[in-house]
Design a protein around this motif. Structure first.
Motif, PDB file in Angstrom:
ATOM      1  N   ILE A 118     -19.902  55.248 -66.592  1.00  0.00           N
ATOM      2  CA  ILE A 118     -18.680  54.668 -67.154  1.00  0.00           C
ATOM      3  C   ILE A 118     -18.203  53.681 -66.101  1.00  0.00           C
ATOM      4  O   ILE A 118     -17.869  54.073 -64.986  1.00  0.00           O
ATOM      5  CB  ILE A 118     -17.600  55.731 -67.422  1.00  0.00           C
TER       6      ILE A 118
ATOM      7  N   ASP B  67     -16.450  53.538 -72.217  1.00  0.00           N
ATOM      8  CA  ASP B  67     -17.267  54.623 -72.745  1.00  0.00           C
ATOM      9  C   ASP B  67     -18.531  54.769 -71.908  1.00  0.00           C
ATOM     10  O   ASP B  67     -18.998  53.825 -71.276  1.00  0.00           O
ATOM     11  CB  ASP B  67     -17.655  54.345 -74.199  1.00  0.00           C
ATOM     12  N   ALA B  68     -19.111  55.960 -71.943  1.00  0.00           N
ATOM     13  CA  ALA B  68     -20.357  56.203 -71.215  1.00  0.00           C
ATOM     14  C   ALA B  68     -21.481  55.371 -71.824  1.00  0.00           C
ATOM     15  O   ALA B  68     -21.591  55.258 -73.038  1.00  0.00           O
ATOM     16  CB  ALA B  68     -20.711  57.681 -71.271  1.00  0.00           C
ATOM     17  N   GLN B  69     -22.273  54.774 -70.933  1.00  0.00           N
ATOM     18  CA  GLN B  69     -23.414  53.967 -71.351  1.00  0.00           C
ATOM     19  C   GLN B  69     -24.655  54.465 -70.631  1.00  0.00           C
ATOM     20  O   GLN B  69     -24.599  54.805 -69.445  1.00  0.00           O
ATOM     21  CB  GLN B  69     -23.190  52.496 -71.014  1.00  0.00           C
TER      22      GLN B  69
END
Length: 65
Positions: free
Chosen positions: A38, A46-48
């Motif tokens: 993040i 958002d988490a990627q």
């Protein structure tokens, strides 16, 4: 410039890095299979999923043994 961070490692291959930089929180994690981050500096809250090269670095860094 300060960038306080916390690194947590857990066997067999889990890792989490939390870092504060310029008032923003950057989080990186690896669960033994998937590396993610993040990073508000790259335009996302958002988490990627990390790329293959970054994921390999997380995999190597999470190995306590």
């Amino acid at each position: 410039m300060e960038a306080p961070m916390t690194l947590q490692l857990k066997r067999p291959a889990n890792m989490r890095l939390d870092m504060e930089f310029q008032g923003q929180s950057v989080v990186q994690g690896y669960d033994g299979e998937t590396a993610w981050m993040i990073n508000p500096f790259t335009g996302g809250a958002d988490a990627q999923k990390m790329g293959e090269d970054e994921a390999e670095g997380m995999k190597e860094g999470s190995d306590l043994d």
